[in-house]
Design a protein around this motif. Structure first.
Motif, PDB file in Angstrom:
ATOM      1  N   ILE A 102       1.028  -1.126   0.003  1.00  0.00           N
ATOM      2  CA  ILE A 102       0.023   0.104   0.010  1.00  0.00           C
ATOM      3  C   ILE A 102       1.011   1.215   0.007  1.00  0.00           C
ATOM      4  O   ILE A 102       2.090   1.082   0.525  1.00  0.00           O
ATOM      5  CB  ILE A 102      -0.897   0.265   1.210  1.00  0.00           C
ATOM      6  N   THR A 103       0.556   2.402  -0.600  1.00  0.00           N
ATOM      7  CA  THR A 103       1.238   3.431  -0.629  1.00  0.00           C
ATOM      8  C   THR A 103       0.857   4.029   0.684  1.00  0.00           C
ATOM      9  O   THR A 103       0.087   4.046   1.221  1.00  0.00           O
ATOM     10  CB  THR A 103       0.853   4.578  -1.837  1.00  0.00           C
ATOM     11  N   LEU A 104       2.332   5.066   1.130  1.00  0.00           N
ATOM     12  CA  LEU A 104       2.103   5.636   2.305  1.00  0.00           C
ATOM     13  C   LEU A 104       2.317   7.269   2.046  1.00  0.00           C
ATOM     14  O   LEU A 104       2.441   7.796   2.983  1.00  0.00           O
ATOM     15  CB  LEU A 104       3.430   5.284   3.129  1.00  0.00           C
ATOM     16  N   GLY A 108      -4.085   8.256   3.099  1.00  0.00           N
ATOM     17  CA  GLY A 108      -4.602   6.858   2.938  1.00  0.00           C
ATOM     18  C   GLY A 108      -6.262   6.515   2.972  1.00  0.00           C
ATOM     19  O   GLY A 108      -6.636   5.438   2.744  1.00  0.00           O
ATOM     20  N   LYS A 109      -6.757   7.653   2.859  1.00  0.00           N
ATOM     21  CA  LYS A 109      -8.204   7.474   2.805  1.00  0.00           C
ATOM     22  C   LYS A 109      -8.951   7.031   1.581  1.00  0.00           C
ATOM     23  O   LYS A 109      -9.809   6.563   1.592  1.00  0.00           O
ATOM     24  CB  LYS A 109      -8.836   8.792   3.231  1.00  0.00           C
ATOM     25  N   GLU A 110      -8.004   7.079   0.379  1.00  0.00           N
ATOM     26  CA  GLU A 110      -8.505   6.701  -0.756  1.00  0.00           C
ATOM     27  C   GLU A 110      -8.201   5.078  -0.807  1.00  0.00           C
ATOM     28  O   GLU A 110      -8.473   4.454  -1.851  1.00  0.00           O
ATOM     29  CB  GLU A 110      -7.699   7.382  -1.942  1.00  0.00           C
ATOM     30  N   ILE A 111      -7.409   4.362   0.091  1.00  0.00           N
ATOM     31  CA  ILE A 111      -7.226   3.134   0.142  1.00  0.00           C
ATOM     32  C   ILE A 111      -8.146   2.264   0.756  1.00  0.00           C
ATOM     33  O   ILE A 111      -8.849   2.792   1.800  1.00  0.00           O
ATOM     34  CB  ILE A 111      -5.988   2.707   0.841  1.00  0.00           C
ATOM     35  N   GLY A 112      -8.765   1.024   0.213  1.00  0.00           N
ATOM     36  CA  GLY A 112      -9.662   0.227   0.901  1.00  0.00           C
ATOM     37  C   GLY A 112      -9.312  -0.307   2.200  1.00  0.00           C
ATOM     38  O   GLY A 112      -8.132  -0.254   2.546  1.00  0.00           O
ATOM     39  N   PRO A 115      -7.033  -3.712   2.527  1.00  0.00           N
ATOM     40  CA  PRO A 115      -5.450  -3.502   2.649  1.00  0.00           C
ATOM     41  C   PRO A 115      -4.923  -2.685   3.666  1.00  0.00           C
ATOM     42  O   PRO A 115      -3.806  -3.066   4.384  1.00  0.00           O
ATOM     43  CB  PRO A 115      -5.056  -3.062   1.330  1.00  0.00           C
ATOM     44  N   ARG A 116      -5.807  -1.786   3.957  1.00  0.00           N
ATOM     45  CA  ARG A 116      -5.059  -0.784   5.156  1.00  0.00           C
ATOM     46  C   ARG A 116      -5.093  -1.865   6.457  1.00  0.00           C
ATOM     47  O   ARG A 116      -4.138  -1.432   7.412  1.00  0.00           O
ATOM     48  CB  ARG A 116      -6.037   0.397   5.304  1.00  0.00           C
ATOM     49  N   LEU A 117      -6.124  -2.617   6.774  1.00  0.00           N
ATOM     50  CA  LEU A 117      -6.004  -3.210   8.097  1.00  0.00           C
ATOM     51  C   LEU A 117      -5.028  -4.422   7.824  1.00  0.00           C
ATOM     52  O   LEU A 117      -4.315  -4.761   8.949  1.00  0.00           O
ATOM     53  CB  LEU A 117      -7.511  -3.777   8.402  1.00  0.00           C
ATOM     54  N   THR A 442     -10.108  -9.410  12.658  1.00  0.00           N
ATOM     55  CA  THR A 442      -9.309  -8.414  13.366  1.00  0.00           C
ATOM     56  C   THR A 442      -8.166  -8.270  12.373  1.00  0.00           C
ATOM     57  O   THR A 442      -7.783  -8.734  11.261  1.00  0.00           O
ATOM     58  CB  THR A 442      -8.551  -9.196  14.558  1.00  0.00           C
ATOM     59  N   ALA A 443      -7.412  -6.878  12.736  1.00  0.00           N
ATOM     60  CA  ALA A 443      -6.271  -6.336  11.717  1.00  0.00           C
ATOM     61  C   ALA A 443      -5.291  -7.187  11.671  1.00  0.00           C
ATOM     62  O   ALA A 443      -4.670  -7.885  12.756  1.00  0.00           O
ATOM     63  CB  ALA A 443      -6.015  -4.981  12.401  1.00  0.00           C
ATOM     64  N   VAL A 444      -4.494  -7.506  10.765  1.00  0.00           N
ATOM     65  CA  VAL A 444      -3.466  -8.009  10.329  1.00  0.00           C
ATOM     66  C   VAL A 444      -3.591  -9.569  10.574  1.00  0.00           C
ATOM     67  O   VAL A 444      -3.152 -10.318   9.542  1.00  0.00           O
ATOM     68  CB  VAL A 444      -2.243  -7.680  11.437  1.00  0.00           C
ATOM     69  N   MET A 445      -3.987 -10.191  11.523  1.00  0.00           N
ATOM     70  CA  MET A 445      -4.261 -11.546  11.770  1.00  0.00           C
ATOM     71  C   MET A 445      -5.522 -12.286  11.467  1.00  0.00           C
ATOM     72  O   MET A 445      -5.587 -13.403  11.593  1.00  0.00           O
ATOM     73  CB  MET A 445      -4.036 -11.775  13.344  1.00  0.00           C
ATOM     74  N   GLY A 446      -6.468 -11.500  10.979  1.00  0.00           N
ATOM     75  CA  GLY A 446      -7.498 -12.292  10.196  1.00  0.00           C
ATOM     76  C   GLY A 446      -8.356 -13.201  11.353  1.00  0.00           C
ATOM     77  O   GLY A 446      -9.002 -14.265  10.656  1.00  0.00           O
ATOM     78  N   ALA A 447      -8.341 -13.010  12.602  1.00  0.00           N
ATOM     79  CA  ALA A 447      -9.394 -13.822  13.516  1.00  0.00           C
ATOM     80  C   ALA A 447     -10.782 -13.304  12.942  1.00  0.00           C
ATOM     81  O   ALA A 447     -11.039 -12.119  12.627  1.00  0.00           O
ATOM     82  CB  ALA A 447      -8.915 -13.878  14.900  1.00  0.00           C
TER      83      ALA A 447
END
Ligand code: ASP
Length: 470
Positions: A102-104, A108-112, A115-117, A442-447
């Motif tokens: 993702i671009t930094l 960031g508001k234009e990114i879904g 992917p942000r999470l 959950t963010a990153v870990m996908g629980a």
């Protein structure tokens, strides 16, 4: 090697320093490579001749170089280090970044959301997110400082516990030692904080995590953080005054602007008549543009309401068709106690609840509590509970109310929401480091995720096939 922070180096012109951080941007002009190096304290331009071409954006590097004053025409007034640059002598790549998912370089508001999470650790590197999360920390620090100064004691309460009714469903956790039995995650520390009043602490607070299984909305996860506090030997106005003072000090400490030095108070009835809602916005258009915070109190709510049949938690909480509007542990106002005890005129009884609203949101709420067992028993009786059911739900509170519980009251302020308002954001997710996705992952870990079948055996659990599952 002594690492120096970027914010320190403008005073060190002529010296050689070692910096460590991330490659924020890179401009390659053949023989000369410029990078902006970023650490937690700022950014600085680094120039290298015939080296550094291999660096990639967001790689972590150690750079040693000479601090040089820039020529007058090259001074950049926009950044604090704009009068200097680093002429690189050596560098070391500590961790090389590949192409970023993702671009930094935007807000960031234009990114879904997904992917942000998923790549939240990257998303959090952007300037806006760094600011928001640091603002949150500073705000909590200011709250803590004020609370300690006012003799509040910071006390943790259990996460694995029994159901505490806050009008939502419980999350439950199976017990391995007692298969078939479950803990509930706390919807709030409500009962424990009241027990701490029985225990004689008089002033308690906690930055508490609350977990409620509520229907997800775009902006709401299952967990949130609140400043939870409770005080003994107080009446409604004492709590309101204390909370107002603490809130004002902490808001000002992080540069927030208040509309009113004294928060106006509305009754629930007035709020409905005047604004059509108990979560109203007192700001003018101009104040909205200036990011002003307009707080107000709302008091005199009804204690009970008819159950909303479409709300599963309400249906489960009530057995008589009547349920509490805010908090079953509240005390009714003094003049309604007789009716409350006799179960009469339930629709007329007003509670001691006070809600704090800010800019159209509910920022917090609390009440003076029942501290005599008859009052708490009557609350549950009015909701249709039998004596046995009352014992089972709140018997432990009744026992505590038999051994010297002082009059007490408290509040919880929603910290995610207050920081969101302070940061000028419109989504809670922008001020939580690892928020849950809109679909409850959950963010990153996908629980939530599957567990090993062996684990289920140990817990004495078997998963039933859902109807639409293959
Ligand atoms: N327990 C309440 C809540 O979490 C707050 C309070 O009454 O102190 O909303």
């Amino acid at each position: 090697m002594t690492r120096i922070l970027i914010s320190q180096i403008t005073k060190l012109v002529g010296e050689t320093v070692t910096l460590m951080g991330w490659v924020d941007t890179k401009r390659d002009h053949g023989k000369v490579t410029f990078i902006d190096l970023r650490d937690r304290s700022g950014k600085v331009q680094c120039v290298a001749f015939g080296q550094m071409g291999e660096l990639t954006v967001e790689s972590v590097v150690e750079i040693t170089g000479l601090v040089k004053a820039r020529e007058a025409r090259n001074i950049n007034k926009e950044i604090p280090t704009g009068s200097i640059e680093i002429e690189v002598t050596n560098y070391r790549i500590l961790n090389k970044a590949k192409d970023l998912p993702i671009t930094l370089d935007s807000d960031g508001k234009e990114i879904g959301e997904e992917p942000r999470l998923k790549f939240r650790y990257l998303d959090l590197r952007r300037e806006r997110m760094q600011k928001n999360i640091r603002l949150r920390s500073n705000f909590i620090q200011a709250l803590r400082k004020t609370l300690y100064a006012q003799e509040f004691v910071d006390i943790e309460t259990p996460i694995l516990t029994q159901s505490t009714k806050e009008g939502a469903r419980d999350f439950i956790v199976p017990s391995r030692f007692q298969p078939g039995k479950f803990y509930a995650l706390p919807q709030s520390p409500q009962q424990y904080k009241q027990l701490l009043m029985t225990a004689g602490f008089e002033r308690y607070f906690q930055i508490a995590r609350c977990i409620r299984d509520e229907d997800l909305r775009a902006d709401r996860g299952f967990e949130f953080t609140q400043l939870d506090l409770e005080m003994s030997f107080v009446e409604r106005e004492d709590v309101m005054n204390t909370v107002e003072e603490i809130t004002k000090i902490a808001i000002k400490a992080v540069g927030g602007k208040l509309k009113d030095e004294q928060f106006p108070i509305f009754t629930y009835k007035q709020a409905l008549e005047q604004f059509g809602s108990d979560k109203f916005d007192l700001r003018t258009d101009e104040e909205k543009k200036q990011g002003v915070l307009a707080f107000a109190w709302v008091i005199d709510f009804p204690f009970f309401k008819q159950v909303d049949k479409s709300d599963a938690a309400e249906v489960a909480d009530s057995k008589s068709g009547w349920t509490f509007t805010h908090n079953p542990f509240s005390s009714p106002q003094e003049k309604f106690i007789k009716d409350h005890l006799e179960g009469k005129n339930l629709d007329q009884i007003l509670t001691t609840q006070y809600d704090l609203v800010c800019n159209g949101y509910e920022a917090g709420g609390g009440s003076i509590r029942a501290h005599n067992k008859e009052v708490l028993q009557a609350t549950f009786k009015n909701m249709g509970y039998s004596n046995e059911e009352i014992e089972q739900s709140v018997g432990h509170m009744l026992r505590a109310f038999e051994v010297g519980t002082p009059p007490h009251g408290g509040i919880a302020l929603g910290l995610d929401r207050l920081v969101m308002i302070l940061a000028g954001e419109t989504s809670l997710k922008e001020v939580i480091a690892f928020p849950m996705s809109s679909s409850g992952r959950t963010a990153v870990m996908g629980a939530p995720s599957d567990v090993e079948p062996g684990l289920l055996d140990e817990l004495g659990l078997e998963i039933k096939k859902q109807k639409n599952q293959k």
